[in-house]
Scaffold this motif. Structure first.
Motif, mmCIF file in Angstrom:
data_model
loop_
_atom_site.group_PDB
_atom_site.id
_atom_site.type_symbol
_atom_site.label_atom_id
_atom_site.label_comp_id
_atom_site.label_asym_id
_atom_site.label_seq_id
_atom_site.Cartn_x
_atom_site.Cartn_y
_atom_site.Cartn_z
ATOM 1 N N ILE A 49 0.506 21.052 -0.237
ATOM 2 C CA ILE A 49 -0.198 21.968 -1.140
ATOM 3 C C ILE A 49 -1.701 22.061 -0.911
ATOM 4 O O ILE A 49 -2.303 23.081 -1.197
ATOM 5 C CB ILE A 49 0.084 21.611 -2.616
ATOM 6 C CG1 ILE A 49 -0.346 20.190 -2.927
ATOM 7 C CG2 ILE A 49 1.538 21.827 -2.956
ATOM 8 C CD1 ILE A 49 -0.320 19.859 -4.407
ATOM 9 N N LEU A 50 -2.326 20.987 -0.421
ATOM 10 C CA LEU A 50 -3.781 20.996 -0.220
ATOM 11 C C LEU A 50 -4.114 20.522 1.190
ATOM 12 O O LEU A 50 -3.437 19.657 1.744
ATOM 13 C CB LEU A 50 -4.475 20.073 -1.225
ATOM 14 C CG LEU A 50 -4.478 20.500 -2.686
ATOM 15 C CD1 LEU A 50 -5.012 19.373 -3.562
ATOM 16 C CD2 LEU A 50 -5.316 21.744 -2.875
ATOM 17 N N LEU A 70 6.190 10.704 -6.670
ATOM 18 C CA LEU A 70 5.199 10.173 -5.735
ATOM 19 C C LEU A 70 4.420 11.312 -5.083
ATOM 20 O O LEU A 70 5.010 12.291 -4.620
ATOM 21 C CB LEU A 70 5.881 9.366 -4.629
ATOM 22 C CG LEU A 70 6.499 8.044 -5.028
ATOM 23 C CD1 LEU A 70 7.302 7.477 -3.872
ATOM 24 C CD2 LEU A 70 5.427 7.066 -5.461
ATOM 25 N N TRP A 71 3.118 11.171 -5.039
ATOM 26 C CA TRP A 71 2.261 12.099 -4.320
ATOM 27 C C TRP A 71 1.935 11.448 -2.994
ATOM 28 O O TRP A 71 1.848 10.224 -2.894
ATOM 29 C CB TRP A 71 0.999 12.389 -5.119
ATOM 30 C CG TRP A 71 1.301 13.186 -6.345
ATOM 31 C CD1 TRP A 71 1.672 12.718 -7.569
ATOM 32 C CD2 TRP A 71 1.297 14.606 -6.455
ATOM 33 N NE1 TRP A 71 1.900 13.751 -8.432
ATOM 34 C CE2 TRP A 71 1.671 14.922 -7.776
ATOM 35 C CE3 TRP A 71 1.011 15.641 -5.581
ATOM 36 C CZ2 TRP A 71 1.768 16.236 -8.230
ATOM 37 C CZ3 TRP A 71 1.096 16.945 -6.034
ATOM 38 C CH2 TRP A 71 1.470 17.226 -7.344
ATOM 39 N N ARG A 72 1.741 12.253 -1.972
ATOM 40 C CA ARG A 72 1.457 11.714 -0.638
ATOM 41 C C ARG A 72 0.167 12.293 -0.095
ATOM 42 O O ARG A 72 -0.106 13.484 -0.255
ATOM 43 C CB ARG A 72 2.582 12.071 0.331
ATOM 44 C CG ARG A 72 3.849 11.278 0.115
ATOM 45 C CD ARG A 72 4.816 12.068 -0.621
ATOM 46 N NE ARG A 72 6.098 11.351 -0.753
ATOM 47 C CZ ARG A 72 7.022 11.783 -1.562
ATOM 48 N NH1 ARG A 72 6.854 12.845 -2.283
ATOM 49 N NH2 ARG A 72 8.140 11.119 -1.650
ATOM 50 N N TYR A 87 -3.952 16.036 4.331
ATOM 51 C CA TYR A 87 -3.117 16.907 3.506
ATOM 52 C C TYR A 87 -2.617 16.158 2.280
ATOM 53 O O TYR A 87 -2.427 14.948 2.326
ATOM 54 C CB TYR A 87 -1.906 17.405 4.306
ATOM 55 C CG TYR A 87 -2.292 18.198 5.525
ATOM 56 C CD1 TYR A 87 -2.479 19.563 5.457
ATOM 57 C CD2 TYR A 87 -2.504 17.567 6.756
ATOM 58 C CE1 TYR A 87 -2.855 20.295 6.573
ATOM 59 C CE2 TYR A 87 -2.876 18.286 7.872
ATOM 60 C CZ TYR A 87 -3.051 19.649 7.775
ATOM 61 O OH TYR A 87 -3.435 20.365 8.871
ATOM 62 N N VAL A 88 -2.365 16.908 1.203
ATOM 63 C CA VAL A 88 -1.733 16.357 0.003
ATOM 64 C C VAL A 88 -0.363 17.002 -0.103
ATOM 65 O O VAL A 88 -0.231 18.226 -0.034
ATOM 66 C CB VAL A 88 -2.564 16.633 -1.268
ATOM 67 C CG1 VAL A 88 -1.816 16.188 -2.517
ATOM 68 C CG2 VAL A 88 -3.899 15.908 -1.184
ATOM 69 N N ILE A 89 0.659 16.145 -0.262
ATOM 70 C CA ILE A 89 2.046 16.602 -0.366
ATOM 71 C C ILE A 89 2.550 16.245 -1.751
ATOM 72 O O ILE A 89 2.408 15.100 -2.197
ATOM 73 C CB ILE A 89 2.918 15.943 0.727
ATOM 74 C CG1 ILE A 89 2.333 16.241 2.106
ATOM 75 C CG2 ILE A 89 4.361 16.422 0.617
ATOM 76 C CD1 ILE A 89 3.014 15.507 3.248
#
Length: 188
Positions: free
Chosen positions: A165-166, A77-79, A156-158
């Motif tokens: 990370i972003l 899963l990306w958050r 943010y991207v987790i």
């Protein structure tokens, strides 16, 4: 009429040198581009790549309704995380609408993306199927770089392991977020 042997030999050598130059020249050009830092625009991320990454693996966020939110790497899963200030108001409502649109554009991969709202979330975000409302946690906020931005609320991207990370600065283009996360979703 046949050509003399020395002339034929010179012509063959020139042809061999031309082929070798063509072959090895492409390696030289590729190496020069690689080590100069040039990258095609399609491969560049649109958000700010964080160096070093924020590490949330040891932080166990609590859901607003109770229970823990786990960083389960196996689920892939990306958050997309937002940590708005108290009483954010209209900017957060607009951001929630943009994030909902971005999430819908993931199509069949949308179920592999969670929208994390850390702390106060607008009502429009509370009813979204991908939204996970987390309790406000100072340890969680501490791992989000430059969270207090006078220009507004950053996003943010987790990654699936729990690394931030972003970062997208306030006022970012939602299409940039969609492009980056869609690329990340292709990674299995």
């Amino acid at each position: 009429m046949t050509q003399p042997v020395p002339e034929l030999r010179r012509r063959n050598r020139r042809m061999l040198l031309a082929l070798a130059l063509l072959f090895f020249g492409s390696f030289l050009v590729a190496g020069a581009l690689r080590f100069s830092g040039w990258r095609p625009a399609q491969l560049k991320n649109r958000g700010e790549l964080l160096q070093p990454y924020g590490d949330l693996r040891n932080v166990v966020p609590r859901l607003e309704q109770g229970g823990d939110y786990a960083w389960d790497p196996k689920a892939r899963l990306w958050r997309i995380a937002v940590a708005p200030p108290e009483r954010c108001g209209a900017p957060c409502v607009e951001l929630a609408g943009q994030l909902e649109t971005v999430w819908q554009l993931f199509g069949r991969d949308a179920d592999r993306v969670h929208l994390l709202w850390i702390g106060a979330a607008p009502d429009s975000a509370r009813n979204h199927p991908a939204a996970r409302l987390l309790q406000d946690d100072p340890a969680l906020r501490a791992q989000l770089p430059r969270l207090r931005d006078p220009a507004g609320v950053p996003v943010y991207v987790i990654d699936p392991n729990g690394f931030v990370i972003l970062r997208y600065a306030p006022g970012f283009d939602p299409a940039d977020l969609r492009t980056d996360v869609a690329r990340l979703l292709k990674l299995r």
